[in-house]
Design a protein around this motif. Structure first.
Motif, PDB file in Angstrom:
ATOM      1  N   THR A  14       0.828  -1.206   0.000  1.00 47.88           N
ATOM      2  CA  THR A  14       0.000   0.000   0.000  1.00 47.88           C
ATOM      3  C   THR A  14       0.860   1.253   0.000  1.00 47.88           C
ATOM      4  N   GLY A  66      -6.221   7.730  -2.110  1.00 49.50           N
ATOM      5  CA  GLY A  66      -6.879   6.532  -1.606  1.00 49.50           C
ATOM      6  C   GLY A  66      -5.871   5.560  -1.028  1.00 49.50           C
ATOM      7  N   ASP A  67      -4.726   5.402  -1.706  1.00 47.25           N
ATOM      8  CA  ASP A  67      -3.684   4.524  -1.181  1.00 47.25           C
ATOM      9  C   ASP A  67      -3.065   5.096   0.091  1.00 47.25           C
ATOM     10  N   ALA A  94      -5.472   4.618   2.939  1.00 50.18           N
ATOM     11  CA  ALA A  94      -5.487   3.202   3.310  1.00 50.18           C
ATOM     12  C   ALA A  94      -4.265   2.847   4.147  1.00 50.18           C
ATOM     13  N   PRO A  96     -10.870   5.050   1.533  1.00 53.07           N
ATOM     14  CA  PRO A  96     -10.109   4.836   0.296  1.00 53.07           C
ATOM     15  C   PRO A  96     -10.994   4.506  -0.891  1.00 53.07           C
ATOM     16  N   TYR A 118     -11.335   6.448  -4.479  1.00 48.29           N
ATOM     17  CA  TYR A 118     -11.208   5.811  -5.788  1.00 48.29           C
ATOM     18  C   TYR A 118     -12.426   6.106  -6.659  1.00 48.29           C
ATOM     19  N   SER A 155     -11.200  -3.150  -4.080  1.00 49.68           N
ATOM     20  CA  SER A 155      -9.770  -2.948  -4.299  1.00 49.68           C
ATOM     21  C   SER A 155      -9.074  -4.280  -4.539  1.00 49.68           C
TER      22      SER A 155
END
Length: 469
Positions: free
Chosen positions: A48, A90-91, A94, A110, A114, A228
């Motif tokens: 991640t 988003g990453d 996360a 996240p 996205y 995801s």
């Protein structure tokens, strides 16, 4: 070269040698490839973080590419950078939440980031289509719609139906999954329209399309119930999206728009026909597959998708017929204008009291005026397409060298030539020659204007003979 308002990094990059600037995209790909390897060996706990770094680098690469190569218009690229930033955020979120991308809380922050990225990226690609020179092209939109409808039907049956019938998914989970699928379908549509009908598919456009393909394949490997990536292969495909995205933005061709192809003769290519046929066969193929394997048949999706494809195909064919009709009408108008212009030019040349002859590079007669018929006795029908009889085969070497000189580009004024008529009567002519060239300077032939000097030369010859006596 420094420009006011440019970031320092862009100013430094612009001062690099052109060979280095033209290879920035390759260097970026090499760095991201090394990052992919590190992510693969790091394990799920650090993937991640690697994704966040690559995503932010991809967004930064687009910003650098916009300042470095100055594409016009800039708005689509800013949207693509913003979409990439949402993917990267988003990453990042996360990673901060210490939540793997396959988190049980769904939809999480996240996933919402996205979801926000998809419409921004789709709008950026859509602007690249509609803002390109000569526009999007109605035919391109129709063909892209056919392909998108066919792919959408396949995607819906393969992914949406399992989601809709899964009893373990909550209503909100199911809704978000469907929204992701719809975003994927919209992105497929604009990427298809960007490729279809483009006169030139630049390397930057190809890299962008490859990045979209990597993202879509990665989404397809996640399986129902999760949004995801939850597999190493899908994760690396999403990382490849970031690398290709940044490399596309750093390629010099990103400043070159994808020109719309307006050449009608190239529209009915075998590849295009095969692609449209594949899109049209999507509905019957899905129905045959589900019936053969006794799977659940989604009659609503197949009927709606098949109907849409048929409507788009009929509209595309009608548009093609209309284009061909308009093109044929324009061709007829041009041919009629050319005929009228040719007749007018012929009438002008025929009205000249002096003989006029036009020959091609091989000295074949293209035009033989009425005055030429009267002087030499040959009709136009007799000499058209034949070697010009003005200079007889038994002419002197000086006379034989006239036409080669003219066809080489020389103009000759007042050249006395002995000739003869069709019945053998000798003639003395004073000829004027000039080459005929196109706009590039290539010699196409020659034109000659003549006058009969036999009557003028006879008294001088008689006087000369009398003095001899």
């Amino acid at each position: 070269m420094h420009r006011d308002g440019d970031p320092l990094l862009v100013t430094w990059l612009r001062d690099l040698p052109p060979a280095v600037i033209n290879r920035l995209w390759a260097g970026y790909l090499a760095v991201t490839a090394a990052a992919f390897v590190l992510a693969a060996v790091a394990g799920a706990g650090l993937q991640t973080g690697f994704g966040a770094i690559l995503g932010l680098a991809g967004a930064g690469a687009i910003v650098v590419g916009v300042f470095l190569f100055d594409p016009r218009p800039r708005r689509p690229w800013w949207l693509l950078a913003a979409g990439q930033m949402f993917f990267a955020l988003g990453d990042v979120v996360a990673g901060i939440m210490h939540s793997p991308l396959g988190a049980t809380t769904f939809p999480s922050i996240p996933e919402l980031l996205y979801l926000a990225a998809y419409p921004i990226v789709t709008l950026g690609f859509a602007l690249l289509v509609v803002r390109r020179p000569l526009g999007a092209g109605w035919a391109v939109l129709l063909d892209g719609g056919i392909l998108t409808a066919g792919l959408a039907l396949l995607v819906w049956v393969a992914f949406a139906d399992p989601i809709l019938i899964d009893p373990h998914l909550k209503y909100l989970d199911r809704t978000v999954e469907i929204v992701f699928l719809l975003c994927d379908i919209a992105l497929i549509g604009v990427a298809t329209c960007l490729l279809l009908g483009s006169e030139t598919r630049t390397p930057a456009i190809r890299l962008f399309v490859l990045s979209v393909l990597a993202m879509l394949v990665g989404d397809g490997l996640t399986g129902p119930g999760t949004v995801s990536a939850n597999s190493p292969v899908a994760m690396l495909l999403l990382f490849a999206q970031y690398g290709l995205w940044g490399a596309a933005a750093l390629h010099p061709s990103m400043a070159s728009p994808a020109m719309l192809n307006v050449d009608r003769s190239r529209r009915m290519t075998p590849v295009r026909l095969a692609t449209l046929v594949a899109g049209g066969l999507a509905a019957p193929a899905v129905l045959a597959f589900q019936g053969f394997f006794h799977a659940h048949v989604d009659f609503l999706a197949i009927s709606l998708g098949g109907t849409l494809i048929v409507i788009l195909a009929i509209t595309s064919m009608a548009n093609m017929v209309q284009e061909q009709t308009v093109a044929a009408s324009k061709q007829l108008i041009l041919e009629e204008r050319f005929r009228q212009t040719s007749e007018t030019l012929k009438a002008i040349l025929d009205s000249s009291p002096l003989p006029i002859v036009v020959v091609d590079r091989h000295r074949r007669v293209l035009f033989w005026s009425r005055a030429s018929e009267q002087l030499f006795g040959y009709t136009a029908a007799e000499v058209m397409g034949q070697r010009s009889p003005i200079v007889p085969p038994d002419q002197s070497s000086e006379g034989k060298a006239l036409m080669p000189r003219v066809l080489a580009g020389a103009s000759i004024i007042e050249q006395e030539l002995p000739s003869h008529t069709k019945d053998g009567r000798p003639l003395n002519v004073r000829a004027h020659f000039a080459p005929i060239a196109d706009e590039t300077g290539r010699i196409l032939g020659a034109i000659s204007l003549m006058e009969d000097t036999s009557e003028l030369d006879r008294p001088q010859a008689e006087l000369f003979e009398a003095r001899k006596l």
